[in-house]
Write a protein that holds these residues in place. Sequence first.
Motif, mmCIF file in Angstrom:
data_model
loop_
_atom_site.group_PDB
_atom_site.id
_atom_site.type_symbol
_atom_site.label_atom_id
_atom_site.label_comp_id
_atom_site.label_asym_id
_atom_site.label_seq_id
_atom_site.Cartn_x
_atom_site.Cartn_y
_atom_site.Cartn_z
ATOM 1 N N ILE A 10 -69.892 56.300 34.679
ATOM 2 C CA ILE A 10 -68.452 56.278 34.971
ATOM 3 C C ILE A 10 -67.881 57.691 34.923
ATOM 4 C CG2 ILE A 10 -66.203 55.468 34.169
ATOM 5 C CD1 ILE A 10 -67.679 52.910 33.191
ATOM 6 N N GLU A 11 -68.305 58.489 33.943
ATOM 7 C CA GLU A 11 -67.823 59.867 33.852
ATOM 8 C C GLU A 11 -68.177 60.653 35.107
ATOM 9 O OE1 GLU A 11 -69.168 61.654 30.201
ATOM 10 O OE2 GLU A 11 -68.361 59.999 29.023
ATOM 11 N N GLU A 12 -69.376 60.433 35.636
ATOM 12 C CA GLU A 12 -69.790 61.111 36.864
ATOM 13 C C GLU A 12 -68.923 60.678 38.041
ATOM 14 O OE1 GLU A 12 -73.716 61.237 39.680
ATOM 15 O OE2 GLU A 12 -74.053 61.265 37.505
ATOM 16 N N LEU A 13 -68.659 59.375 38.142
ATOM 17 C CA LEU A 13 -67.802 58.870 39.220
ATOM 18 C C LEU A 13 -66.389 59.440 39.115
ATOM 19 C CD1 LEU A 13 -68.908 55.123 39.363
ATOM 20 C CD2 LEU A 13 -69.105 56.797 41.224
ATOM 21 N N LYS A 23 -58.421 44.739 32.295
ATOM 22 C CA LYS A 23 -58.662 43.493 33.028
ATOM 23 C C LYS A 23 -59.577 42.534 32.281
ATOM 24 C CE LYS A 23 -57.520 45.089 37.624
ATOM 25 N NZ LYS A 23 -57.976 45.307 38.992
ATOM 26 N N SER A 24 -60.277 43.048 31.269
ATOM 27 C CA SER A 24 -61.138 42.179 30.469
ATOM 28 C C SER A 24 -61.237 42.730 29.057
ATOM 29 C CB SER A 24 -62.537 42.094 31.082
ATOM 30 O OG SER A 24 -63.383 41.325 30.239
ATOM 31 N N ASP A 25 -61.334 41.813 28.098
ATOM 32 C CA ASP A 25 -61.540 42.216 26.705
ATOM 33 C C ASP A 25 -63.006 42.525 26.424
ATOM 34 O OD1 ASP A 25 -58.863 41.923 26.112
ATOM 35 O OD2 ASP A 25 -59.075 39.845 25.449
ATOM 36 N N HIS A 26 -63.885 42.106 27.319
ATOM 37 C CA HIS A 26 -65.319 42.351 27.146
ATOM 38 C C HIS A 26 -65.664 43.697 27.770
ATOM 39 C CE1 HIS A 26 -65.332 38.394 25.670
ATOM 40 N NE2 HIS A 26 -65.656 37.732 26.766
ATOM 41 N N GLY A 27 -66.230 44.577 26.955
ATOM 42 C CA GLY A 27 -66.528 45.932 27.385
ATOM 43 C C GLY A 27 -67.371 46.009 28.637
ATOM 44 N N ASP A 28 -68.469 45.238 28.687
ATOM 45 C CA ASP A 28 -69.355 45.294 29.851
ATOM 46 C C ASP A 28 -68.632 44.884 31.130
ATOM 47 O OD1 ASP A 28 -71.742 46.276 28.769
ATOM 48 O OD2 ASP A 28 -72.338 44.291 28.038
ATOM 49 N N ILE A 29 -67.824 43.850 31.050
ATOM 50 C CA ILE A 29 -67.106 43.365 32.234
ATOM 51 C C ILE A 29 -66.072 44.397 32.684
ATOM 52 C CG2 ILE A 29 -65.519 41.591 33.079
ATOM 53 C CD1 ILE A 29 -66.987 39.615 31.187
ATOM 54 N N ALA A 30 -65.333 44.957 31.729
ATOM 55 C CA ALA A 30 -64.319 45.961 32.066
ATOM 56 C C ALA A 30 -64.961 47.205 32.662
ATOM 57 C CB ALA A 30 -63.498 46.321 30.826
ATOM 58 N N LEU A 31 -66.075 47.649 32.088
ATOM 59 C CA LEU A 31 -66.753 48.838 32.604
ATOM 60 C C LEU A 31 -67.348 48.583 33.986
ATOM 61 C CD1 LEU A 31 -68.446 50.228 29.361
ATOM 62 C CD2 LEU A 31 -66.349 51.023 30.476
ATOM 63 N N ASP A 32 -67.892 47.388 34.204
ATOM 64 C CA ASP A 32 -68.394 47.041 35.538
ATOM 65 C C ASP A 32 -67.260 47.073 36.566
ATOM 66 O OD1 ASP A 32 -71.054 46.745 34.807
ATOM 67 O OD2 ASP A 32 -70.902 44.571 34.496
ATOM 68 N N GLY A 33 -66.121 46.538 36.179
ATOM 69 C CA GLY A 33 -64.962 46.566 37.071
ATOM 70 C C GLY A 33 -64.519 47.986 37.373
ATOM 71 N N LEU A 34 -64.586 48.836 36.368
ATOM 72 C CA LEU A 34 -64.206 50.237 36.564
ATOM 73 C C LEU A 34 -65.197 50.957 37.480
ATOM 74 C CD1 LEU A 34 -62.258 52.506 35.952
ATOM 75 C CD2 LEU A 34 -63.510 52.944 33.841
ATOM 76 N N ILE A 35 -66.465 50.647 37.341
ATOM 77 C CA ILE A 35 -67.483 51.233 38.236
ATOM 78 C C ILE A 35 -67.208 50.805 39.677
ATOM 79 C CG2 ILE A 35 -69.922 51.145 38.879
ATOM 80 C CD1 ILE A 35 -70.531 51.036 35.807
ATOM 81 N N LYS A 36 -66.931 49.524 39.886
ATOM 82 C CA LYS A 36 -66.627 49.031 41.240
ATOM 83 C C LYS A 36 -65.378 49.709 41.796
ATOM 84 C CE LYS A 36 -68.755 44.514 40.619
ATOM 85 N NZ LYS A 36 -68.527 43.094 40.339
ATOM 86 N N PHE A 37 -64.365 49.834 40.949
ATOM 87 C CA PHE A 37 -63.114 50.479 41.357
ATOM 88 C C PHE A 37 -63.372 51.919 41.808
ATOM 89 C CE2 PHE A 37 -59.677 53.338 40.030
ATOM 90 C CZ PHE A 37 -58.636 52.879 40.828
ATOM 91 N N ASN A 38 -64.112 52.680 40.998
ATOM 92 C CA ASN A 38 -64.393 54.083 41.327
ATOM 93 C C ASN A 38 -65.272 54.214 42.570
ATOM 94 O OD1 ASN A 38 -62.954 55.724 39.449
ATOM 95 N ND2 ASN A 38 -64.316 54.983 37.846
ATOM 96 N N LYS A 39 -66.246 53.316 42.723
ATOM 97 C CA LYS A 39 -67.091 53.359 43.924
ATOM 98 C C LYS A 39 -66.270 53.035 45.173
ATOM 99 C CE LYS A 39 -71.632 52.748 41.956
ATOM 100 N NZ LYS A 39 -72.869 52.012 41.944
ATOM 101 N N LYS A 40 -65.335 52.109 45.046
ATOM 102 C CA LYS A 40 -64.467 51.776 46.173
ATOM 103 C C LYS A 40 -63.602 52.982 46.552
ATOM 104 C CE LYS A 40 -61.119 48.288 47.625
ATOM 105 N NZ LYS A 40 -60.333 47.123 47.225
ATOM 106 N N LYS A 41 -63.074 53.681 45.549
ATOM 107 C CA LYS A 41 -62.285 54.892 45.815
ATOM 108 C C LYS A 41 -63.158 55.971 46.455
ATOM 109 C CE LYS A 41 -58.801 56.452 43.489
ATOM 110 N NZ LYS A 41 -57.391 56.232 43.534
ATOM 111 N N GLU A 42 -64.388 56.085 45.978
ATOM 112 C CA GLU A 42 -65.309 57.077 46.523
ATOM 113 C C GLU A 42 -65.645 56.753 47.979
ATOM 114 O OE1 GLU A 42 -69.151 59.345 44.772
ATOM 115 O OE2 GLU A 42 -69.317 57.161 44.860
ATOM 116 N N ASP A 43 -65.880 55.477 48.271
ATOM 117 C CA ASP A 43 -66.186 55.061 49.640
ATOM 118 C C ASP A 43 -65.007 55.331 50.571
ATOM 119 O OD1 ASP A 43 -68.690 54.256 48.825
ATOM 120 O OD2 ASP A 43 -68.181 52.115 48.746
ATOM 121 N N SER A 44 -63.788 55.037 50.111
ATOM 122 C CA SER A 44 -62.619 55.266 50.964
ATOM 123 C C SER A 44 -62.394 56.764 51.164
ATOM 124 C CB SER A 44 -61.373 54.595 50.392
ATOM 125 O OG SER A 44 -60.996 55.184 49.171
#
Length: 173
Positions: free
Chosen positions: A114-117, A134-155
């Motif tokens: 995530i830091e690299e993204l 968006k989630s109280d579960h760390g893994d789920i929230a971090l996965d969502g953040l990875i998807k968010f950053n990848k989407k921003k990177e793609d755009s």
Amino acid sequence: MLASTKNRSIIVIEDIDCTIELQNRDDGSHNYNDSDSQVTLSGLLSFIDGLWSCCGDERIFVFTANFKERLDPALIRPGRMDMHIHMSYCTPSGFKILASNYLGIKNHWKLGQIEELITEVNATPAEIAEELTKSDHGDIALDGLIKFNKKKEDSKEKIVVENEADKKGDKMN
């Protein structure tokens, strides 16, 4: 409205650079014929440190702006606007603080990715915080953040490709 504020008040004026009457007079972007505007630069300056300043004290003004260079120098001079804080995009260290505050995570195998993204995309701390909540579960929230950053990177990459195609088209014409 400003005159009715009490002592020990915090007055926040959002996006002051978008207020037509308060824009920089030196760059010719002002429009003094805006009949809908109720606040002028002169009126605001008088309130801040002129006529109204003697009618009370302990007022803190917070102005937000997207483009500081659009503001009139009279508004942002030292003594009138004492502190300028630049709110940049989120940094890896800022992300670590947000992850700790929102999820209680200090070490996690996904943090490096995530830091690299975050260094490759322009995401505000507010956008990062929104994803982390968006989630109280760390893994789920971090996965969502990875998807968010990848989407921003793609755009971002899509915009670069489109700009390059436009430049090639301009050269051919």
